[in-house]
Design a protein around this motif. Structure first.
Motif, PDB file in Angstrom:
ATOM      1  N   SER A 190      60.706  20.977  42.021  1.00 17.84           N
ATOM      2  CA  SER A 190      60.818  19.936  41.002  1.00 17.84           C
ATOM      3  C   SER A 190      61.251  18.600  41.590  1.00 17.84           C
ATOM      4  O   SER A 190      60.972  17.542  41.020  1.00 17.84           O
ATOM      5  CB  SER A 190      61.812  20.367  39.916  1.00 17.84           C
ATOM      6  OG  SER A 190      63.099  20.592  40.482  1.00 17.84           O
ATOM      7  N   ARG A 191      61.910  18.628  42.724  1.00 18.88           N
ATOM      8  CA  ARG A 191      62.344  17.406  43.398  1.00 18.88           C
ATOM      9  C   ARG A 191      61.317  16.941  44.435  1.00 18.88           C
ATOM     10  O   ARG A 191      60.965  15.754  44.497  1.00 18.88           O
ATOM     11  CB  ARG A 191      63.686  17.672  44.098  1.00 18.88           C
ATOM     12  CG  ARG A 191      64.219  16.546  44.971  1.00 18.88           C
ATOM     13  CD  ARG A 191      65.344  17.049  45.877  1.00 18.88           C
ATOM     14  NE  ARG A 191      64.861  18.011  46.867  1.00 18.88           N
ATOM     15  CZ  ARG A 191      65.656  18.784  47.599  1.00 18.88           C
ATOM     16  NH1 ARG A 191      66.969  18.737  47.433  1.00 18.88           N
ATOM     17  NH2 ARG A 191      65.144  19.625  48.484  1.00 18.88           N
ATOM     18  N   ASP A 192      60.833  17.885  45.244  1.00 21.05           N
ATOM     19  CA  ASP A 192      60.057  17.518  46.426  1.00 21.05           C
ATOM     20  C   ASP A 192      58.570  17.306  46.160  1.00 21.05           C
ATOM     21  O   ASP A 192      57.956  16.424  46.764  1.00 21.05           O
ATOM     22  CB  ASP A 192      60.242  18.589  47.507  1.00 21.05           C
ATOM     23  CG  ASP A 192      61.666  18.638  48.041  1.00 21.05           C
ATOM     24  OD1 ASP A 192      62.374  17.621  47.900  1.00 21.05           O
ATOM     25  OD2 ASP A 192      62.076  19.673  48.588  1.00 21.05           O
ATOM     26  N   PHE A 193      57.966  18.105  45.278  1.00 19.94           N
ATOM     27  CA  PHE A 193      56.527  17.951  45.046  1.00 19.94           C
ATOM     28  C   PHE A 193      56.177  16.582  44.473  1.00 19.94           C
ATOM     29  O   PHE A 193      55.298  15.888  45.009  1.00 19.94           O
ATOM     30  CB  PHE A 193      56.007  19.051  44.117  1.00 19.94           C
ATOM     31  CG  PHE A 193      55.932  20.426  44.733  1.00 19.94           C
ATOM     32  CD1 PHE A 193      56.409  20.699  46.003  1.00 19.94           C
ATOM     33  CD2 PHE A 193      55.379  21.473  44.014  1.00 19.94           C
ATOM     34  CE1 PHE A 193      56.348  21.972  46.548  1.00 19.94           C
ATOM     35  CE2 PHE A 193      55.302  22.750  44.550  1.00 19.94           C
ATOM     36  CZ  PHE A 193      55.785  23.000  45.810  1.00 19.94           C
ATOM     37  N   PRO A 194      56.829  16.129  43.392  1.00 17.39           N
ATOM     38  CA  PRO A 194      56.485  14.796  42.870  1.00 17.39           C
ATOM     39  C   PRO A 194      56.747  13.690  43.883  1.00 17.39           C
ATOM     40  O   PRO A 194      55.983  12.720  43.963  1.00 17.39           O
ATOM     41  CB  PRO A 194      57.398  14.660  41.642  1.00 17.39           C
ATOM     42  CG  PRO A 194      57.695  16.066  41.225  1.00 17.39           C
ATOM     43  CD  PRO A 194      57.800  16.829  42.514  1.00 17.39           C
ATOM     44  N   MET A 195      57.825  13.825  44.667  1.00 19.04           N
ATOM     45  CA  MET A 195      58.138  12.811  45.669  1.00 19.04           C
ATOM     46  C   MET A 195      57.033  12.724  46.720  1.00 19.04           C
ATOM     47  O   MET A 195      56.571  11.631  47.088  1.00 19.04           O
ATOM     48  CB  MET A 195      59.481  13.136  46.323  1.00 19.04           C
ATOM     49  CG  MET A 195      59.886  12.208  47.449  1.00 19.04           C
ATOM     50  SD  MET A 195      59.371  12.804  49.109  1.00 19.04           S
ATOM     51  CE  MET A 195      60.369  14.280  49.281  1.00 19.04           C
ATOM     52  N   LEU A 196      56.559  13.882  47.198  1.00 19.71           N
ATOM     53  CA  LEU A 196      55.525  13.875  48.228  1.00 19.71           C
ATOM     54  C   LEU A 196      54.181  13.408  47.673  1.00 19.71           C
ATOM     55  O   LEU A 196      53.409  12.745  48.379  1.00 19.71           O
ATOM     56  CB  LEU A 196      55.403  15.262  48.853  1.00 19.71           C
ATOM     57  CG  LEU A 196      56.581  15.651  49.757  1.00 19.71           C
ATOM     58  CD1 LEU A 196      56.478  17.097  50.188  1.00 19.71           C
ATOM     59  CD2 LEU A 196      56.643  14.739  50.979  1.00 19.71           C
ATOM     60  N   ILE A 197      53.896  13.721  46.422  1.00 21.60           N
ATOM     61  CA  ILE A 197      52.674  13.206  45.796  1.00 21.60           C
ATOM     62  C   ILE A 197      52.746  11.689  45.671  1.00 21.60           C
ATOM     63  O   ILE A 197      51.749  10.977  45.896  1.00 21.60           O
ATOM     64  CB  ILE A 197      52.437  13.870  44.434  1.00 21.60           C
ATOM     65  CG1 ILE A 197      52.025  15.336  44.620  1.00 21.60           C
ATOM     66  CG2 ILE A 197      51.376  13.121  43.639  1.00 21.60           C
ATOM     67  CD1 ILE A 197      50.714  15.537  45.357  1.00 21.60           C
ATOM     68  N   ASP A 198      53.911  11.153  45.331  1.00 27.05           N
ATOM     69  CA  ASP A 198      54.067   9.698  45.281  1.00 27.05           C
ATOM     70  C   ASP A 198      53.813   9.081  46.650  1.00 27.05           C
ATOM     71  O   ASP A 198      53.122   8.056  46.771  1.00 27.05           O
ATOM     72  CB  ASP A 198      55.462   9.319  44.787  1.00 27.05           C
ATOM     73  CG  ASP A 198      55.615   9.468  43.283  1.00 27.05           C
ATOM     74  OD1 ASP A 198      54.583   9.609  42.595  1.00 27.05           O
ATOM     75  OD2 ASP A 198      56.759   9.459  42.791  1.00 27.05           O
ATOM     76  N   LEU A 199      54.363   9.680  47.702  1.00 26.22           N
ATOM     77  CA  LEU A 199      54.139   9.168  49.056  1.00 26.22           C
ATOM     78  C   LEU A 199      52.659   9.253  49.431  1.00 26.22           C
ATOM     79  O   LEU A 199      52.116   8.366  50.095  1.00 26.22           O
ATOM     80  CB  LEU A 199      54.990   9.943  50.058  1.00 26.22           C
ATOM     81  CG  LEU A 199      56.499   9.739  49.964  1.00 26.22           C
ATOM     82  CD1 LEU A 199      57.230  10.666  50.931  1.00 26.22           C
ATOM     83  CD2 LEU A 199      56.869   8.284  50.260  1.00 26.22           C
ATOM     84  N   TYR A 200      52.009  10.316  49.009  1.00 21.63           N
ATOM     85  CA  TYR A 200      50.573  10.477  49.247  1.00 21.63           C
ATOM     86  C   TYR A 200      49.780   9.368  48.562  1.00 21.63           C
ATOM     87  O   TYR A 200      48.906   8.730  49.163  1.00 21.63           O
ATOM     88  CB  TYR A 200      50.158  11.858  48.740  1.00 21.63           C
ATOM     89  CG  TYR A 200      48.675  12.101  48.603  1.00 21.63           C
ATOM     90  CD1 TYR A 200      47.812  12.019  49.696  1.00 21.63           C
ATOM     91  CD2 TYR A 200      48.117  12.446  47.365  1.00 21.63           C
ATOM     92  CE1 TYR A 200      46.457  12.266  49.567  1.00 21.63           C
ATOM     93  CE2 TYR A 200      46.768  12.692  47.220  1.00 21.63           C
ATOM     94  CZ  TYR A 200      45.941  12.599  48.328  1.00 21.63           C
ATOM     95  OH  TYR A 200      44.600  12.850  48.191  1.00 21.63           O
ATOM     96  N   ARG A 201      50.105   9.097  47.308  1.00 27.60           N
ATOM     97  CA  ARG A 201      49.389   8.067  46.560  1.00 27.60           C
ATOM     98  C   ARG A 201      49.646   6.670  47.132  1.00 27.60           C
ATOM     99  O   ARG A 201      48.801   5.777  47.017  1.00 27.60           O
ATOM    100  CB  ARG A 201      49.793   8.116  45.086  1.00 27.60           C
ATOM    101  CG  ARG A 201      49.326   9.361  44.365  1.00 27.60           C
ATOM    102  CD  ARG A 201      49.769   9.384  42.905  1.00 27.60           C
ATOM    103  NE  ARG A 201      49.299   8.210  42.194  1.00 27.60           N
ATOM    104  CZ  ARG A 201      50.087   7.284  41.671  1.00 27.60           C
ATOM    105  NH1 ARG A 201      51.411   7.365  41.776  1.00 27.60           N
ATOM    106  NH2 ARG A 201      49.576   6.246  41.032  1.00 27.60           N
ATOM    107  N   GLN A 202      50.799   6.478  47.758  1.00 28.95           N
ATOM    108  CA  GLN A 202      51.124   5.193  48.378  1.00 28.95           C
ATOM    109  C   GLN A 202      50.491   5.048  49.764  1.00 28.95           C
ATOM    110  O   GLN A 202      50.611   3.992  50.395  1.00 28.95           O
ATOM    111  CB  GLN A 202      52.642   5.057  48.513  1.00 28.95           C
ATOM    112  CG  GLN A 202      53.383   4.957  47.190  1.00 28.95           C
ATOM    113  CD  GLN A 202      54.873   5.177  47.358  1.00 28.95           C
ATOM    114  OE1 GLN A 202      55.405   5.124  48.477  1.00 28.95           O
ATOM    115  NE2 GLN A 202      55.565   5.438  46.258  1.00 28.95           N
TER     116      GLN A 202
END
Length: 377
Positions: free
Chosen positions: A317-329
């Motif tokens: 719940s913490r790491d997946f959304p964060m890594l997806i945000d980094l991917y999109r950036q």
């Protein structure tokens, strides 16, 4: 009402996998049915097929997946139909001793679906309950999981790339950032540059390590490691990797050494390639028969930490959304892990290419619309 869908099973130890009809029940309390869009082919799935995990055949393989929630059962509040999710095998319970200590990434009582998917009528083993790989089972058009195994992320992400966070990429990234605690200015060595090791390299680079040393016996993997942020590469088929790491770190060894292979010889290399008071992280998965002997005086005298990384010590719940945000950036290149996309019937061939070291990840695509998104380079 239950549904009949296509999925990939391992019927018995060592047998080729099969595409068969599978009954997926309606979600019960706390459960969700997810329409799988894409699922990576992970070495753990091959371990299941070979009986290297347990003998609870037949297995429904696949676990590195992303898709859309189709239906949820009673009491589910985490997700709702239409949510784009990455499946995870750490659905934290919130009640075990790890969770009670505020360390849910170590949860010792993760949830799985209560109901079982079964083989459909017409199969020689019709009605037989399937054991889903890592409690997920995602080489299938639709799967039944515990709702806590669904982590909602931004729909703009490609399912082909996003699903890889469900296991291998998260394990490697987390081994560097969560378990190893890599931070700016560190020197890091990674032994083994497959999917997990490459993710560890990417994580170390993103965390600010100034020296990232990739170690492997395959020149193709070493060349790929540079794309993920390796500043130096070492082909350990021709040189002593411990000596090479020491030479690249002014004779002292790396601050963090990550063993992404999981063999006694690579763990020994990791142990001696680290600096005094440095950290060793084991994220490669050993087989049950493997043992290692180290001089206890060396363990004492070198100080530091010897750690094992479970699923990259992640909290989905913490790491997946964060890594997806980094991917999109554009800061974390998940697409680079995807070597090829294949169909549901190609899993056995994907295992062969994985064993031959020809791919970082083959990804089974079940929703062809995902191939209209930007393809991996």
């Amino acid at each position: 009402m239950s549904q009949i869908v296509k999925g990939v099973i391992a019927r018995s130890e060592g047998a080729d996998v099969e595409v068969v009809d599978i009954v997926v029940p309606d979600p019960g309390p706390g459960e969700a049915v997810v329409k799988v869009e894409a699922c990576g082919v992970c070495h753990t799935d091959l371990h299941y097929r070979e009986g290297g995990i347990n003998d609870e055949f037949p297995f429904l393989l696949g676990h590195e997946a992303a898709g859309v929630v189709e239906a949820v059962g009673e009491g589910v509040t985490e997700v709702q139909p239409g949510d784009f999710v990455i499946l995870n095998w750490r659905a934290v319970c919130g009640q075990c001793r790890a969770c009670a200590k505020g360390e849910p990434w170590y949860c010792f009582n993760t949830h799985n679906a209560t109901q079982k998917m079964t083989l459909a009528e017409g199969d020689p083993m019709a009605g037989t309950e399937l054991s889903p790989a890592l409690g997920i089972g995602a080489f299938i058009e639709k799967t039944l999981v515990h709702a806590g195994q669904c982590t909602k992320v931004d729909r703009e992400a490609s399912a082909v790339a996003a699903g890889l966070l469900g296991c291998g990429v998260m394990a490697g990234f987390g081994a560097a950032v969560n378990t190893g605690g890599v931070t700016r200015g560190d020197s890091v060595a990674v032994i083994g540059c497959g999917g997990v090791g490459s993710a560890a390299i990417a994580g170390a680079s993103l965390a600010g390590a100034t020296k990232v040393i990739a170690i492997d016996v395959d020149e193709r993997k070493l060349e790929g490691a540079r794309r993920f942020g390796a500043t130096h590469v070492v082909n350990s088929s021709g040189v002593d990797p411990v000596e090479a790491v020491q030479q690249l770190t002014d004779g002292v060894g790396a601050d963090v050494v990550i063993d992404a292979v999981g063999r006694p010889e690579t763990y020994r290399q990791a142990f001696y390639a680290r600096d005094l008071a440095g950290t060793v992280v084991l994220v490669g998965v050993p087989t049950p028969d493997m043992e290692i002997t180290l001089p206890l005086l060396d363990v004492f005298g070198r100080g530091g930490s010897l750690k094992s990384s479970w699923y990259g010590d992640c909290l989905p719940s913490r790491d997946f959304p964060m890594l997806i945000d980094l991917y999109r950036q554009g800061r974390f290149d998940l697409d680079a892990f995807v070597t090829e996309t294949v169909e549901l019937g190609d899993v056995e061939q994907a295992f062969d290419r994985m064993n031959a070291g020809e791919v970082l990840r083959s990804v089974v695509v079940l929703d062809q619309s995902q191939l209209t998104k930007e393809e991996p380079a």
